[in-house]
Design a protein around this motif. Structure first.
Motif, PDB file in Angstrom:
ATOM      1  N   ASN A   1     104.939  -1.020  75.647  1.00 39.97           N
ATOM      2  CA  ASN A   1     104.411   0.076  74.840  1.00 39.97           C
ATOM      3  C   ASN A   1     104.096  -0.479  73.468  1.00 39.97           C
ATOM      4  OD1 ASN A   1     103.605   2.727  74.323  1.00 39.97           O
ATOM      5  ND2 ASN A   1     105.553   3.172  73.308  1.00 39.97           N
ATOM      6  N   ASP A   2     102.913  -0.109  72.966  1.00 39.50           N
ATOM      7  CA  ASP A   2     102.574  -0.470  71.597  1.00 39.50           C
ATOM      8  C   ASP A   2     102.627  -1.977  71.370  1.00 39.50           C
ATOM      9  OD1 ASP A   2     101.678   0.446  69.269  1.00 39.50           O
ATOM     10  OD2 ASP A   2     103.628   0.994  68.407  1.00 39.50           O
ATOM     11  N   GLY A   3     102.241  -2.753  72.383  1.00 43.80           N
ATOM     12  CA  GLY A   3     102.175  -4.204  72.207  1.00 43.80           C
ATOM     13  C   GLY A   3     103.502  -4.924  72.323  1.00 43.80           C
ATOM     14  N   VAL A   4     104.558  -4.184  72.647  1.00 42.23           N
ATOM     15  CA  VAL A   4     105.880  -4.798  72.713  1.00 42.23           C
ATOM     16  C   VAL A   4     106.488  -4.479  74.079  1.00 42.23           C
ATOM     17  CG1 VAL A   4     108.208  -4.796  71.707  1.00 42.23           C
ATOM     18  CG2 VAL A   4     106.199  -4.538  70.238  1.00 42.23           C
ATOM     19  N   ILE A   5     107.185  -5.462  74.658  1.00 45.30           N
ATOM     20  CA  ILE A   5     107.914  -5.177  75.896  1.00 45.30           C
ATOM     21  C   ILE A   5     109.180  -4.418  75.534  1.00 45.30           C
ATOM     22  CG2 ILE A   5     109.241  -6.177  77.785  1.00 45.30           C
ATOM     23  CD1 ILE A   5     107.193  -8.103  78.306  1.00 45.30           C
ATOM     24  N   GLN A   6     109.258  -3.168  76.037  1.00 42.92           N
ATOM     25  CA  GLN A   6     110.393  -2.319  75.687  1.00 42.92           C
ATOM     26  C   GLN A   6     111.643  -2.719  76.457  1.00 42.92           C
ATOM     27  OE1 GLN A   6     110.100   0.065  73.328  1.00 42.92           O
ATOM     28  NE2 GLN A   6     107.921  -0.379  73.034  1.00 42.92           N
ATOM     29  N   GLN A   7     111.423  -3.081  77.710  1.00 42.66           N
ATOM     30  CA  GLN A   7     112.552  -3.508  78.526  1.00 42.66           C
ATOM     31  C   GLN A   7     112.003  -4.326  79.684  1.00 42.66           C
ATOM     32  OE1 GLN A   7     115.118  -0.329  79.719  1.00 42.66           O
ATOM     33  NE2 GLN A   7     116.532  -1.658  80.821  1.00 42.66           N
TER      34      GLN A   7
END
Lengths: 356, 427
Positions: free
Chosen positions: A210-216
């Protein structure tokens, strides 16, 4: 063992103002089926394109078997790819499409023919070799695309929402087919999708973007059972959310005052201190109705009953939330109807206090 | 078995018991009539302005009936002349022509004269002089014993058998002479097809030049148009729209203005030569001749016909997904291989549509070669116009036009055989 693919501190920006991928660090093991899952615009396809070589990382380096590949042209990477709309060449027959990667690699003709035939048999399209892509159905085209990405025996195959254009039944069938092919030939797959059930069906591990970042980044069961933040809890599976404030912390548990009154004991996941706002997450199938439980008991009004055969979905009004869903497996003993007040409860281990 | 066949042959009925085919026809009829009425005005327009003139032209190219109306008796008697036995036609022929000239309609005879002059120059003055004399004879009611002697007395050319031989070309109401003329051939005295005299051989040379120029123009248009079309199809919309305006700009400018602009650019004291001399690349005395010759025709026609190549190419390239080239690269093809094997084959419909369009336009082009072609940059269109307006030899005009039409049809047929006409895409 050395990682097969390694993303190291990757940033990507198209316009120099917005980062579409931020500080990406992912290791992919050999033979793994890794899915990048996320809503559109979350950076997952960009990540895939960087791996394929069609986009250049703005910062950081990607390693394939320990070798940095940023400077290697796409046609020298030897990575197979299945494109979103298959990208089959319309002027070539199925056979010619499959033979193309072998021809440009100067594989001897006899060899190439054997491999093309084997690949076609693998996707069960042995008799369709002389047809043109336009003469095939969507599902068949999809299989040809898959066979073409595998025919030159790459060690890594990328798939960019390959099933997006298929109808639901065919999509499910293809999910299993891809999964089985993966298991059979032991290839490493990086798969991009926005469909969570697809991700859960096929993957060894899923990275939720999400939003360019791996959340998990975790296995499917961990992602579903133990989401680490509210985005993952919300994105994977169905989820009931309640908001509140942390009242006290007690080891791995905490006590949360709900905004609508009352309090519940929950697993402390993503909150550190007393007084912090939190979002509580609990799965619909972990809620018991009518049971007499000492902790975490609330009363709710049944708003809607939806009959789904094997289970029944109950929409309740609980703790000020009108969208509180409970799934009850259908054992023929549903005793309440719409408008009734029922007791609902959950175990402290099943409700997770996450960020807000 | 028997029963099975009979059911298969049974007429299918609708629920109401009407045969299904009749019912279908009935429901479709209304739509068919509507569709026909919709295209009828256009159909009529095309028939009147296109089909009829073309057949009229084809008719004219072989028509020789007018002269037959003027000299019916003469030609009838002429047919009886045994050329081997007698030096000159028999007395009956002289008599017939004497009266047909003396009493015939003046305008009709005048028209026929033009035709007679095509087969042999000299007819015109001979007939005119003779006609005047016959009129005087008839007024004076002179008694003539031998029309043959009288005519030879009026003008001794009547004893020249080459004139009489030339007449044999006009005897039939249908003649291929204009087609032979269009290919630098003519009849000799014995009605054999022979080549024209050296200084009159112009058409074969012009046909070859027309072909050569058309092929070159098509080739250069493809060469220049392909990258432009590719750019147009792949630039972001903002830039491609601007570029499209530049491509279309020539359409909004008069053809004459564009052509004369090329004269200004290319002539010896023109812009290009001027710049080259100013840069010191050329000396003042060695300015290049770029206009009023074939080079000028080539340059100007290429520029004018370029959009007809770019637009079909663009429409085809626009729908080739960029993912195809990516897929090719991903499968291991170097950019050049990917272009040749994956991109180029998919542009064939556009290339062939543009190529056919440009070639067909070029082969019949008139205004531009007329203005910038000078003496040796003229194409076949020049001669069609020349005979149409100056010599009034419409038969030859029609024959030239018909050959042009024939060439296009052959090309079209070849194209259909090789590329396939359903492979064409105009946008």
């Amino acid at each position: 063992m050395e990682d097969f693919v390694k993303f190291e501190r990757i940033d990507k920006s198209y316009d120099g103002e917005v980062l579409v991928v931020k500080d990406l660090n992912v290791d992919i093991a050999e033979g793994e089926f890794l899915t990048l899952l996320g809503p559109s615009g979350s950076g997952k396809t960009t990540t895939l394109m960087m791996l394929a070589g069609f986009e250049t990382p703005t910062n950081g380096e990607i390693f394939l078997k320990g070798t940095p590949i940023s400077k290697i042209a796409p046609y020298e990477r030897g990575i197979g790819m299945v494109f979103q709309n298959y990208a089959l060449f319309p002027h070539m027959t199925v056979q010619e499409n499959l033979a193309f990667p072998l021809e440009v690699r100067k594989v001897p003709k006899a060899d190439a023919e054997t491999k093309v035939k084997a690949a076609l048999d693998m996707v069960e399209l042995g008799e369709f070799g002389t047809r043109f892509p336009a003469q095939l159905s969507g599902g068949q085209q999809q299989r040809v695309a898959l066979a073409r990405a595998l025919v030159f025996e790459p060690q890594l195959v990328l798939m960019d929402e390959p099933l997006g254009a298929l109808d639901k039944n065919l999509r499910e069938q293809m999910q299993y087919e891809i999964k089985h092919i993966h298991e059979r030939i032991g290839i490493t797959v990086v798969y991009v999708t926005h469909d969570q059930s697809e991700a859960l069906t096929m993957s060894n591990r899923i990275g939720v973007f999400n939003d360019g970042v791996i959340q998990q980044l975790s296995t499917p069961d961990v992602l579903y059972e133990k989401p680490e933040n509210s985005f993952v809890a919300q994105f994977i599976g169905e989820n009931n959310k309640l908001t509140g404030t942390v009242k006290s912390v007690n080891g791995q548990y905490c006590e949360v005052d709900l905004d609508s009154g009352g309090s519940t004991k929950a697993l402390k996941i993503n909150v550190d201190s007393v007084g912090q706002k939190t979002q509580l997450s609990v799965r619909p199938e972990r809620i018991s109705v009518g049971a007499d439980n000492a902790e975490n008991q609330f009363t709710g009004k049944v708003e809607e009953l939806i009959y789904l055969g094997d289970h029944i979905r109950v929409r309740l009004n609980v703790c000020g939330s009108n969208e509180f869903i409970v799934k009850i497996s259908n054992e023929g003993n549903i005793s309440f109807k719409e408008g009734d007040n029922v007791d609902v409860s959950w175990a402290a281990d099943d409700i997770r206090a996450l960020d807000l | 078995m028997e029963a099975h066949i009979s059911t298969a042959e049974q007429v299918l009925l609708t629920t109401d018991g009407i045969p299904l085919k009749d019912s279908l026809k009935k429901t479709e009829r209304r739509n068919k009539i509507k569709a026909f009425l919709l295209v009828f005005p256009l159909l009529l327009f095309i028939i009147v302005t296109f089909v009829v003139p073309i057949f009229d032209m084809l008719g004219r190219s072989i028509d020789d009936s007018q002269i037959n109306q003027v000299y019916p008796k003469t030609f009838e008697e002429y047919g009886k002349w045994d050329k081997k036995a007698d030096e000159l036609p028999p007395e009956e022929v002289f008599k017939a022509i004497y009266f047909e000239l003396g009493t015939g309609d003046k305008i009709m005879i005048g028209r026929a004269l033009t035709r007679m002059n095509y087969s042999k120059s000299g007819w015109k003055s001979l007939i005119k002089k003779t006609q005047r004399q016959i009129k005087k004879d008839l007024k004076a009611e002179t008694v003539i014993t031998s029309y043959k002697d009288r005519l030879i007395e009026i003008n001794e050319k009547w004893a020249d058998r080459t004139y009489w031989y030339a007449m044999s070309q006009m005897i039939n109401e249908r003649t291929p002479i204009y087609y032979w003329n269009a290919l630098d051939r003519t009849y000799d005295a014995e009605m054999n097809v022979v080549r024209q005299s050296e200084e009159r051989r112009i058409y074969v040379k012009t046909w070859i030049k027309t072909f050569k120029v058309s092929v070159y123009v098509t080739f250069f248009c493809l060469l220049l148009g392909f990258p432009v079309a590719h750019l147009l199809a792949n630039l972001p919309l903002r830039y491609s729209n601007l570029l499209m305006i530049f491509v279309l700009l020539p359409f909004w400018t008069s053809l004459l203005v564009r052509t004369t602009a090329w004269i200004v650019m290319l002539q010896q004291n023109g812009v290009i030569n001027g710049v080259l001399v100013w840069l010191g690349i050329l000396c003042d005395d060695c300015r290049i001749q770029m206009v009023y010759n074939e080079t000028g025709t080539l340059i100007a026609m290429t520029q004018i016909l370029l959009p007809f190549m770019i637009l079909p190419l663009y429409s085809v390239m626009k729908v080739i997904p960029p993912s195809h080239l990516r897929a090719a690269a991903n499968l291991g093809a170097k950019p050049f291989t990917a272009f040749i094997r994956v991109y180029l084959p998919q542009t064939v419909p556009g290339m062939s549509a543009g190529g056919l369009l440009v070639f067909v336009l070029a082969i019949g082009y008139f205004i531009t070669p007329e203005l910038v072609g000078g003496k040796d940059g003229q194409l076949i269109g020049h001669w069609i116009a020349y005979h149409l307006k100056t010599t009034l030899n419409w038969g030859l005009c029609a024959a030239l036009g018909a050959i042009l039409l024939g060439i296009m049809l052959i090309l079209y047929w070849l194209y259909n055989r090789i590329v396939g006409i359903d492979n064409i895409k105009l946008g």
